[in-house]
Design a protein around this motif. Structure first.
Motif, PDB file in Angstrom:
ATOM      1  N   ARG A 224      36.416  39.877  40.119  1.00 48.10           N
ATOM      2  CA  ARG A 224      36.502  39.181  38.845  1.00 48.10           C
ATOM      3  C   ARG A 224      37.949  38.779  38.559  1.00 48.10           C
ATOM      4  NH1 ARG A 224      33.996  43.584  35.010  1.00 48.10           N
ATOM      5  NH2 ARG A 224      35.562  44.754  36.204  1.00 48.10           N
TER       6      ARG A 224
ATOM      7  N   ASP B 246      38.030  28.131  32.458  1.00 47.36           N
ATOM      8  CA  ASP B 246      38.257  28.295  33.894  1.00 47.36           C
ATOM      9  C   ASP B 246      39.579  27.665  34.328  1.00 47.36           C
ATOM     10  OD1 ASP B 246      35.881  29.629  34.117  1.00 47.36           O
ATOM     11  OD2 ASP B 246      34.720  27.862  34.686  1.00 47.36           O
TER      12      ASP B 246
ATOM     13  N   SER C  93      39.717  39.612  35.996  1.00 47.34           N
ATOM     14  CA  SER C  93      40.499  40.769  35.562  1.00 47.34           C
ATOM     15  C   SER C  93      40.962  41.582  36.756  1.00 47.34           C
ATOM     16  CB  SER C  93      39.659  41.636  34.619  1.00 47.34           C
ATOM     17  OG  SER C  93      38.447  42.036  35.257  1.00 47.34           O
ATOM     18  N   ASP C  94      40.112  41.703  37.771  1.00 50.04           N
ATOM     19  CA  ASP C  94      40.546  42.403  38.984  1.00 50.04           C
ATOM     20  C   ASP C  94      41.681  41.652  39.671  1.00 50.04           C
ATOM     21  OD1 ASP C  94      38.525  44.305  38.574  1.00 50.04           O
ATOM     22  OD2 ASP C  94      37.054  43.045  39.594  1.00 50.04           O
TER      23      ASP C  94
ATOM     24  N   SER D 198      40.203  37.477  29.105  1.00 47.34           N
ATOM     25  CA  SER D 198      41.027  37.918  30.226  1.00 47.34           C
ATOM     26  C   SER D 198      41.534  39.338  30.036  1.00 47.34           C
ATOM     27  CB  SER D 198      42.231  36.986  30.400  1.00 47.34           C
ATOM     28  OG  SER D 198      41.791  35.678  30.640  1.00 47.34           O
TER      29      SER D 198
ATOM     30  N   TRP E 101      38.959  35.681  45.111  1.00 44.83           N
ATOM     31  CA  TRP E 101      40.283  35.502  44.534  1.00 44.83           C
ATOM     32  C   TRP E 101      41.385  36.039  45.439  1.00 44.83           C
ATOM     33  CZ3 TRP E 101      41.502  32.102  41.234  1.00 44.83           C
ATOM     34  CH2 TRP E 101      40.606  31.697  40.238  1.00 44.83           C
TER      35      TRP E 101
ATOM     36  N   GLU F 196      32.064  29.586  43.821  1.00 43.57           N
ATOM     37  CA  GLU F 196      32.528  30.922  43.480  1.00 43.57           C
ATOM     38  C   GLU F 196      33.460  31.368  44.592  1.00 43.57           C
ATOM     39  OE1 GLU F 196      32.043  32.821  40.872  1.00 43.57           O
ATOM     40  OE2 GLU F 196      30.834  31.321  39.820  1.00 43.57           O
TER      41      GLU F 196
END
Length: 1610
Positions: free
Chosen positions: A331, A421, A333-334, A518, A382, A379
């Motif tokens: 995600r 986004d 946040s990760d 976030s 990241w 998708e």
């Protein structure tokens, strides 16, 4: 067949007949048969027919071969030894006969035979299941078999399809190399073999397994070249078939099955590699080998034969997409929390290598566009995306700007379309790129400020225009990145009526939700920086735009009771409270409400705001830090700041006041940790001492600390060795990985085939450097940053020096290795990239400091390799000077910052012979490297790469050391610059320098104006030489200087840096440069108890001698004018005048000291030149006096202000009179000339005459001697007047009758005062009373000189040789003279009303005192307050006028801080302490006014009214306020009230002394009351409202009972 076999066969044909050989029988038939056309052909056909009908094929082959083998058959055709002599035609015939006999097609039979043979070859070694490559024996057998197969195929005796079928039946034993050999030998193509199998999945599995085995065997196989060729051919085929467009296919279209199969195989291999990377494979494992080999197929040379198609490009694009979208499980946040671990250096080298190879096929624009497309349509993973961004900005410098533009577009889209986004992507990309350092991408702080804080400049109107466009969703032209900011920091987006528009609310709501989204709640035990991501940025201060948009919201409640979760939730409010934004007044209520809510939340969470660290980084992810742990970090940071600035950090001072609990409970204990104190105080000890002096450390705590340190000192021998060992281990820790990274870089830069990985290796080095130095978060603006260095005492910590030495040593070694096989222009980009890595904010000061140590202090001891390496390093650093910060160095250096190139040039000095030779080496190396490195560039570009200062220094030293270089150059050398010879072990540096000097390219470069060695440049460099340690002897140095001045620079045109043949221009430039050099701190020595004294600055003696020679030539040469000076004045005074006009004016301490230092140099130069310059030459044949105007102007305007009392120094006075005697000796009437000059002095420069009187006892003998020797006549009248004045002064102090005083009176008064000073009597009252009536005017002048003496005693430090009278004695002299004046009723108030206008006393007296003394006359006036006869004074009409004027001026002096010098000097002496107290003096002056005002006559008030109209209070206060602001005198809390702080106290003290109603001022009043007078002073149309309020409040409070209470000034 053999002969024995033939004989055996013949014997059985018939009994009794003679045995004949088979060859004889055939020969006989040949002889008997007639030879005709076609006979031979028929014979061959008959023989073949016979063999087919009557012979066994196996036996026939056995007989022809002749080998003793009984089992040889067709199945053994694969044996090279068995079929060496068999022709392919014979084997084909045998196969055809066999097929005919068996009733099968010959193609099928031959295919089965070949397949069976291939199977036998593959299984011959028994390890086919784990191998894909053949052995040498197997490859030999296969080669023979394929020759037969090619023959059969050529004669249509072979079936490819049958062979494919047979091979798939034995696929378990089939080796991949066999298939590849069939393909390249054109027996069966790879495509035919794959398409012949019906089970596609089985085919893919077989291919995948064999490709993995091939990649695994690749590195260890002895047949590496065969394996690489196999893999390359297979990958090319897969890419060509799997990634081609249908429109590109030819008429014979390959089946779709092959394209799908190729695509699936490539896809499966990529997925296997990515999963292996994610699983964390071990280096050297089979998986690692497979992944490494497979990623190697993406090299560009693999697809050289496919350039004409687009398949490789599509394949690379598809692969990049697959990598970026592989398992998108993380995600946002990760990603925010973990992206620091995804930098280029921390990413797996195989993955970054894959990125680099993929980048080679796509342009930077295509890469950024593709990355943007993937992020918008898929998708993504990241980790892969952000590591790809890091690799992109590292390996493709041209992509850096593209990434910035992409982020700008993302932000614009985010705020225009409320696209969350896009905002998330923009921030992630920027944060990731910023991780690679400022040399690659701007720091996150810089980008954040430019995008959201409007810190990049621009007018307010421009910022508002940009804001309006951003809110409206458009971007104005010419605004650049500012158009991407969300809104102005000072206001929210407003509509037409000033209210936020709907669209604006929607945009800001989106941005607010993005911050909240976030920043999810974290799991217990974790903490992330998302809450500070947008609102704080790396600067830890939220923007005011955040308040306008509602971004700063109280943290959501945390349900977890763990401390980690609580602390994580408390980070945001802690940071917001301790670092509040600067918000406009309209948002102040929002800030107040938020702070209240945040404090309440912190209280609920039981988190103490006081325990937060001083330098805690709230914008980074970290574990929970206890207060005592954070305190140690704060101590280290505070010590570093203190060491850098020399002052107590502001954060520490604030904490000692506003955060006392944390300061006393955590910070001080961490700072005062007991230790063994060093002999020389280190920064920690210095900080502790500074805090102790500032009363920031409790005495008890400091005493305990000292006691504990003493105890540690006693235990030092027991623990010293282990401590040193621990420090050594600690220092050695981070250097191992750094050294390994540097070795990998050397391997890459020495291999031309690995130049493409240099950027990757440099990124790893950069990461290791950050770990070794403990890199902190990049903070602040890089554009405004500065580097502070101390050139004289550069210092580094041990860890920093070890890192710098390792880095510099590696650079030097790399350069020598690279130069051994390639010239600098063909060494690749390793040097520039490595230097770019050195330009980080943490590392660059370390590198520059170490270079300063090496080049300036250790230069002569450096080896040749070090000189070459450091020279190349300097070249590359100078190449990047436009993006590097300025360097501010300590003394000696100019006040302004230096560029990096100028900094390096300043490190090279010529003081000694050793340093001169080192400069020659270093300059030669730098210039040679630059000419070689940038040989292909244009001259303009080359000029930008070279430092002009360094080129000038090379010219200087080459001309100085080598006389042959001074001769005109012959045919210029066209050879290359001598870089390669310098790299040899036995390099001749002097020969290389001469070779470079004669080189044609270098000589052409010297024609550029910026590289001209000008006369001014030469003087500056020559002045640095120390004659006693010069490599030239005195004679050689004189010859060189004479040649340089008179033969080189004097005849050269000014455009080339010369003097156009004008000797006066040469003298002017020399004087100017000499003053600059003497002004620099290199030529000054400071002493506490003396003035600034010019020492013999290195080299200046010889250069000054050249100035004296040239000045004498101008004065005495054949072209010297007979007039006193040229029409434009003497060149020396012209230089003085021009430089003084350029100096800052004002009376602040800095300006005065600078001007005084300048004048000291002027005086030193003036005294060293002929005295005729001061007075000049008289005109021939005319009785006119020499023109001394310029000297008089210099004395009156400058030298007067820096004289002590009313006289010049002795040396300057003597120099003037020597010039006067010289002028008289050249005049037709010497006496007249002397009288005219001295008469002019009385009106134009009286300070010269008073100086002569002061120094007359030492001046008179020389004057009389020289006058008598040269002119044989008595002294002129004016000189005789000086003698009479001095005799008068001396006689006044004798008991006899005093001689008459000569005129003018001020001259006699000066002589008398100087005699009083020399005599040193305690009282002169009786001598003064003996003066006759003519003494009244003389007493007034004497009182003036005594006032000057009083002020001089206050301003001059005690113990000065010139100070003959101390303050009490000076005060007594003034009092006695004042008493005589009052006794004779002589008005002396005129001395305090002096003006330059008119011909009064002011015209003379104001030229006899420094301006500072004149401004301090109010202090002298009220210093004599106790000696005033108030009754007599109040009867004078002018007294109140003077008293009020002096009082106002005294207040102005106090507010401006000018009385501080008096108090400072008084405080140094015990007996003078309290005599110069300005506050007490003001109080006494106020009391005098209170007593005197009621008793003054009415005429006094008319004069005072005139004073108040002319000098209104507000004007006084404004001017005082300006002075107070300049001196930062904290009289009042408000800025505007500083100047008015004293006046309300004075006015109301006077008003309060007269109780009752305030009288009014009316025209019929015969007497203006005191209150009316003060009302006139204290009220005005534009009076300060603070004073008005104070007056009103004081009137309501009633009169003060204590009228004479001292005012509370502070």
């Amino acid at each position: 067949m053999s002969d024995s076999q033939v004989e055996g066969a013949a014997s059985t044909s018939g009994l009794g007949s003679r045995k004949r050989r088979w060859t004889e029988l055939l020969a006989g038939r040949v002889k008997r048969q007639m030879c005709g056309p076609g006979t031979e052909q028929k014979l061959q056909e008959s023989a073949v027919h016979l063999l087919r009908r009557h012979l066994n094929l196996n036996d026939l082959l056995l007989e022809v071969e002749g080998a003793p083998r009984k089992t040889l058959c067709l199945n053994q055709l694969i044996d090279p030894e068995a079929c060496t002599n068999l022709s392919s035609s014979l084997i084909g015939s045998a196969l055809r006969d066999q097929a005919s006999r068996l009733g099968v097609p010959v193609a099928v039979l031959s295919s089965r035979l070949v397949a069976s043979s291939i199977t036998q070859i593959c299984v011959s070694d028994g390890e086919s299941s784990h191998r894909v490559l053949l052995s040498a024996e197997q490859r030999k057998k296969l080669s023979s078999l394929l020759e037969v197969a090619q023959y059969l195929l050529a004669h249509s005796m072979f079936s490819r399809f049958s062979l494919c079928q047979e091979l798939w039946e034995v696929q378990g034993s089939l080796l991949l190399e066999v298939v590849w050999q069939l393909h390249i030998q054109n027996v069966v193509s790879f495509q035919e073999l794959l398409e012949s199998h019906a089970d596609t999945q089985a085919t893919v599995a077989w291919l995948f397994r064999n490709l993995c085995l091939l990649c695994e065997e690749m590195e260890a196989s002895p047949y590496n070249d065969i394996a690489r060729a196999m893999l390359s051919d297979l990958v090319q085929m897969f890419v060509l078939r799997g990634f081609q467009k249908n429109s590109d296919l030819r008429r014979n279209v390959e089946p779709e099955q092959m394209g799908q199969l190729a695509f699936v195989v490539l896809q499966r291999m990529l997925i296997f590699a990515l999963e292996a990377l994610a699983a964390g494979m071990q280096d050297g494992s089979p998986q690692h080998k497979v992944v490494k080999c497979w990623f190697g197929v993406f090299c560009g040379h693999t697809y050289d034969r496919m350039i004409s198609t687009d398949s490789p490009k599509r394949f690379f694009s598809h692969t990049l997409t697959q990598v970026l979208t592989h398992k998108p499980v993380l995600r946002v946040s990760d990603a925010v929390q973990m992206q620091k671990e995804w930098s280029f250096a921390k990413t797996h080298p195989l993955l970054t290598g894959l990125y680099r190879r993929l980048f080679t096929m796509l342009s930077p624009e295509e890469l950024v566009g593709h990355l943007q497309e993937v992020l918008e349509t898929h998708e993504v993973n990241w980790q892969h995306v952000l590591s790809c961004v890091s690799t992109l900005v590292i390996c493709l410098p041209e992509a850096q700007q593209l990434v910035k533009d992409w982020v700008a577009r993302l932000l614009a889209r985010a705020f225009e379309n409320c696209d969350l986004d896009s905002m998330v992507t923009a921030f992630l990309v920027v944060r990731q790129a910023a991780l690679e350092g400022p040399s690659v991408f701007p720091s996150y702080a810089d980008w954040f400020q430019l995008s959201f804080c409007f810190c990049g400049g621009g007018t307010a109107a421009a910022r508002r225009r940009v804001t309006d466009h951003c809110v409206a969703g458009t971007a104005p032209r010419g605004t650049g990145h500012l158009a991407l900011t969300p809104a102005s920091p000072s206001r929210p987006p407003l509509g037409a009526q000033g209210a936020p528009t709907v669209a604006a609310r929607r945009r800001w709501s989106s941005s607010s939700s993005s911050c909240q989204t976030s920043c999810p709640l974290r799991r217990p035990g974790t903490c992330s920086p998302q809450g500070l991501w947008l609102t704080l940025g790396p600067s830890r201060r939220p923007t005011s735009a955040a308040f306008g948009s509602g971004l700063l919201l109280p943290p959501r409640k945390v349900t977890s009771s763990s401390r980690a979760g609580v602390t994580c939730s408390a980070i945001c409010p802690q940071a917001h409270i301790l670092h509040p934004p600067l918000v406009p007044s309209k948002y102040r209520s929002l800030l107040t409400d938020y702070v209240t809510l945040a404090k309440t939340r912190l209280a609920d969470l039981k988190v103490s705001l006081e325990n937060m660290g001083l330098y805690e980084d709230l914008s980074s992810a970290r574990d929970v830090t206890e207060p005592h742990s954070q305190a140690h970090q704060d101590v280290e940071k505070a010590i570093a700041v203190f060491e850098h600035t020399g002052r107590i950090p502001s954060a520490v001072m604030e904490a000692s006041i506003f955060r006392r609990p944390y300061y006393t409970a955590h910070f001080l204990p961490a700072l005062l940790t007991p230790r063994v104190l060093p002999k020389t105080p280190d920064p920690r000890a210095a900080l502790i001492e500074s805090l102790r002096r500032a009363d920031k450390i409790p005495p008890s705590l400091y005493s305990a600390y000292c006691q504990a340190c003493s105890t540690a000192e006693e235990k030092k021998p027991e623990s010293a060795a282990p401590g040193m060992k621990v420090e050594a281990v600690r220092a050695e820790g981070p250097l191992g990985p750094l050294a390994a990274a540097l070795r990998e870089l050397r391997a890459a830069m020495t291999d031309p085939t690995q130049y493409d990985v240099v950027a990757a290796r440099v990124a790893v080095v950069s990461e290791r450097l950050g770990a070794a130095l403990g890199r902190a978060e990049e903070d602040g603006s890089s554009g405004g940053s500065q580097i502070q260095l101390s050139v004289l005492t550069p210092g580094l910590e041990q860890q920093e020096q070890e890192v710098a030495d390792l880095l510099l040593t590696c650079f030097c070694q790399n350069l020598i290795v690279a130069s051994s096989f390639a010239s600098p222009d063909r060494q690749g980009p390793w040097a520039s990239r490595l230097v770019t890595a050195m330009c980080g904010r943490r590392l660059l000061p370390v590198v520059l400091t170490r270079l300063c140590q090496l080049l300036r202090h250790q230069g002569p001891s450096l080896s040749a390799s070090h000189v070459l390496g450091l020279a190349a390093l300097v070249v590359h650093l100078a190449e990047s000077r436009s993006v590097l910060p300025e360097v501010h160095v300590g003394l000696p250096a100019p006040a302004e910052g230096l560029s990096v190139a100028e900094f390096f040039s300043s490190l090279l000095t010529f003081r000694t012979s050793e340093t001169s030779l080192f400069c020659l080496k270093f300059c030669t190396a730098v210039i040679s490297y630059s000419l070689c490195k940038y040989s292909s560039l244009s001259r303009d570009t080359l000029c930008t790469c070279l430092s002009p200062a360094l080129v000038k220094k090379f010219q200087f030293i080459i001309l100085r050391l080598f006389p042959e270089a001074r001769d005109p150059l012959g045919p210029e050398d066209t050879a290359d610059p001598p870089w390669r010879p310098l790299c040899q072990p036995s390099a001749d540096w002097q020969q290389a320098a001469l070779c470079l000097w004669k080189q044609r390219t270098f000589q052409e470069l010297l024609k550029e104006k910026e590289f001209h060695l000008t006369y001014r440049d030469w003087l500056r460099l020559e002045l640095e030489i120390q004659p006693e340690v010069d490599c030239l002897s005195d004679t050689e140095r004189w010859d060189f200087q004479q040649w340089a001045i008179h033969e080189y620079f004097l005849p050269r045109p000014s455009a080339a840096g010369g003097c156009d043949g004008d000797l006066q221009v040469a003298c002017t430039v020399l004087v100017d440069v000499l003053i600059d050099f003497c002004q620099s701190s290199r030529s000054y020595n400071y002493s506490e108890n003396s003035d600034l004294v010019l020492s013999g600055c290195p080299g200046n003696r010889d250069i000054f001698s050249r100035l004296q020679e040239m000045a004498a030539g101008l004065e005495q040469g054949p072209g010297a004018p007979r007039s006193c000076s040229p029409p434009q004045g003497h060149f020396l005074f012209g230089v003085f005048r021009r430089r003084l006009q350029a100096l800052a004016s004002g009376w602040d301490v800095a300006a005065r000291l600078q001007r005084q230092r300048e004048l000291l140099v002027y005086k030193w130069i003036l005294l060293g030149l002929p005295p005729s310059i001061v007075v000049g030459r008289p005109q021939a044949g005319q009785p006119a006096a020499p023109d001394c105007t310029e000297f008089f102007h210099l004395v009156n305007s400058e030298l007067r202000n820096f004289s002590h009392g009313s006289a010049l120094t002795h040396d300057l006075t003597v120099h003037f009179f020597r010039g006067l005697l010289s002028a008289c000796s050249q005049s037709g009437d010497p006496s007249l000339t002397a009288d005219l000059v001295l008469t002019a002095c009385q009106t134009e420069c009286p300070l010269v005459l008073t100086s002569a009187l002061l120094w007359w006892p030492r001046l008179e003998p020389e004057l009389r001697s020289r006058w008598r020797r040269c002119l044989q006549a008595p002294l002129p009248q004016e000189l005789q007047r000086l003698w009479e004045a001095q005799r008068f002064g001396r006689s006044c102090l004798l008991p006899d009758t005093a001689s008459p005083a000569p005129g003018p009176a001020w001259l006699s008064a000066a002589a008398l005062y100087f005699e009083i000073q020399r005599d040193g009597k305690d009282s002169v009252k009786s001598q003064l009373e003996r003066l006759g009536c003519q003494g009244e005017e003389l007493l007034v002048f004497l009182f003036f000189f005594s006032l000057m003496g009083l002020l001089s005693s206050h301003l001059t430090p005690h113990g000065r040789p010139r100070q003959a009278v101390d303050t009490p004695k000076a005060l007594d002299i003034c009092a006695e003279i004042l008493g005589c004046l009052e006794k004779r009723r002589v008005s002396w108030l005129v001395l305090f009303q002096l003006t330059e206008t008119g011909g009064g006393l002011g015209h003379v007296l104001l030229r006899l005192a420094p301006d500072q003394y004149v401004r301090l006359l109010p202090f002298a006036f009220y210093s004599l307050l106790s000696y005033f006869d108030e009754d007599a004074l109040t009867r004078e009409d002018a007294f109140l006028h003077v008293a009020v004027d002096m009082y106002l001026k005294l207040i102005r002096l106090f507010v401006a801080g000018e009385t501080s010098a008096l108090a400072t000097v008084a405080s140094r002496s015990r007996e003078r302490r309290g005599q110069g107290d300005p506050v007490g003096l003001i109080t006494e002056a106020r009391r005098l006014l209170l007593r005197s005002i009621p008793r003054c006559p009415k005429e006094s008030f008319s004069n005072v009214a005139e004073v108040t109209r002319r000098r209104s209070l507000c004007c006084v206060c404004r001017r005082a306020n300006e002075s107070a602001v300049d001196t930062a005198l904290p009289l009042r809390g408000e800025p505007g009230g500083a100047a008015l702080a004293l006046w309300p106290l004075t006015c109301w003290a006077v008003v309060a002394s007269f109780p009752g109603p305030r009288p009014r001022v009316s025209g019929g009043c015969t007497r203006l009351s005191t209150v009316g007078f003060l009302q006139l002073l204290a009220t005005s149309a534009d009076f300060d409202p603070d004073v008005r309020a104070a007056l009103l409040s004081r009137r309501q409070a009633g009169p003060d009972a204590d009228l004479y209470r001292e005012p509370r000034l502070f």
